[in-house]
Scaffold this motif. Structure first.
Motif, PDB file in Angstrom:
ATOM      1  N   UNK A   8       0.827  -1.201   0.000  1.00 18.11           N
ATOM      2  CA  UNK A   8       0.000   0.000   0.000  1.00 18.11           C
ATOM      3  C   UNK A   8       0.866   1.258   0.000  1.00 18.11           C
ATOM      4  N   UNK A   9       2.033   1.190   0.638  1.00 19.80           N
ATOM      5  CA  UNK A   9       2.941   2.334   0.635  1.00 19.80           C
ATOM      6  C   UNK A   9       3.473   2.638  -0.752  1.00 19.80           C
ATOM      7  N   UNK A  10       3.759   1.608  -1.527  1.00 17.90           N
ATOM      8  CA  UNK A  10       4.241   1.806  -2.892  1.00 17.90           C
ATOM      9  C   UNK A  10       3.156   2.445  -3.745  1.00 17.90           C
ATOM     10  N   UNK A  11       1.936   2.011  -3.572  1.00 17.80           N
ATOM     11  CA  UNK A  11       0.822   2.583  -4.327  1.00 17.80           C
ATOM     12  C   UNK A  11       0.641   4.053  -3.969  1.00 17.80           C
ATOM     13  N   UNK A  12       0.748   4.386  -2.681  1.00 13.97           N
ATOM     14  CA  UNK A  12       0.616   5.781  -2.272  1.00 13.97           C
ATOM     15  C   UNK A  12       1.745   6.637  -2.830  1.00 13.97           C
ATOM     16  N   UNK A  27      10.588  11.749  22.030  1.00 20.42           N
ATOM     17  CA  UNK A  27      10.067  11.205  23.287  1.00 20.42           C
ATOM     18  C   UNK A  27       8.640  11.678  23.577  1.00 20.42           C
ATOM     19  N   UNK A  28       8.225  12.797  22.968  1.00 26.54           N
ATOM     20  CA  UNK A  28       6.901  13.344  23.268  1.00 26.54           C
ATOM     21  C   UNK A  28       5.806  12.804  22.365  1.00 26.54           C
ATOM     22  N   UNK A  29       6.156  12.310  21.175  1.00 27.70           N
ATOM     23  CA  UNK A  29       5.121  11.851  20.255  1.00 27.70           C
ATOM     24  C   UNK A  29       5.013  10.328  20.274  1.00 27.70           C
ATOM     25  N   UNK A  37       4.863   7.883  12.593  1.00 27.60           N
ATOM     26  CA  UNK A  37       4.680   7.162  11.338  1.00 27.60           C
ATOM     27  C   UNK A  37       3.853   7.986  10.350  1.00 27.60           C
ATOM     28  N   UNK A  38       2.777   8.578  10.833  1.00 27.39           N
ATOM     29  CA  UNK A  38       1.917   9.397   9.982  1.00 27.39           C
ATOM     30  C   UNK A  38       2.670  10.627   9.461  1.00 27.39           C
ATOM     31  N   UNK A  39       3.468  11.240  10.325  1.00 25.65           N
ATOM     32  CA  UNK A  39       4.230  12.423   9.927  1.00 25.65           C
ATOM     33  C   UNK A  39       5.264  12.075   8.856  1.00 25.65           C
ATOM     34  N   UNK A  40       5.932  10.942   9.016  1.00 21.56           N
ATOM     35  CA  UNK A  40       6.930  10.541   8.033  1.00 21.56           C
ATOM     36  C   UNK A  40       6.292  10.087   6.713  1.00 21.56           C
ATOM     37  N   UNK A  41       5.109   9.504   6.778  1.00 15.35           N
ATOM     38  CA  UNK A  41       4.402   9.140   5.550  1.00 15.35           C
ATOM     39  C   UNK A  41       4.043  10.399   4.764  1.00 15.35           C
TER      40      UNK A  41
END
Length: 117
Positions: free
Chosen positions: A15-19, A80-82, A88-92
């Motif tokens: 799914x990551x490749x498709x995105x 450490x705070x997140x 994961x969402x931020x890096x995506x």
């Protein structure tokens, strides 16, 4: 492993490749729109700066989201705070925006090297 498990496993892994392909297609579409805009204006030289601006904008936003522009102390505090899901969402999103900006940068550099010399 039966057929259904294989199909669902494939979807989860790819799914990551498709995105990323969707993001790349969005970047190419933006480049084509910039090209059409320059054709309507009658000046081919508008492609290079506008595509660089659009590509640079998306790459800077991607760098801000990834945390590449902060110091080590701030990056450690953010880590450490997140939560893992937030990271994961931020890096995506950062990767998606990078792949939207890259075709614009590459296209403008290609046009500059081929026709603007």
């Amino acid at each position: 492993m039966n057929r259904r498990e294989f199909k669902n496993g494939w979807k989860k892994r790819h799914i990551g490749v498709i995105l990323l392909f969707k993001s790349l297609a969005t970047g190419i579409s933006l480049f084509v729109i910039i090209g059409l805009f320059s054709v309507v204006k009658g000046d081919w030289t508008l492609i290079v700066p506008y595509a660089l601006y659009v590509g640079g904008f998306f790459i800077i936003i991607a760098a801000l989201l990834s945390g590449a522009l902060v110091s080590g102390d701030r990056l450690r505090a953010n880590f450490s705070a997140e939560t893992g899901e937030d990271r994961r969402r931020r890096l995506i999103w950062s990767t998606k925006l990078l792949f939207v900006g890259l075709p614009n940068i590459a296209g403008s550099l290609l046009i500059y090297c081929m026709w603007m010399k």
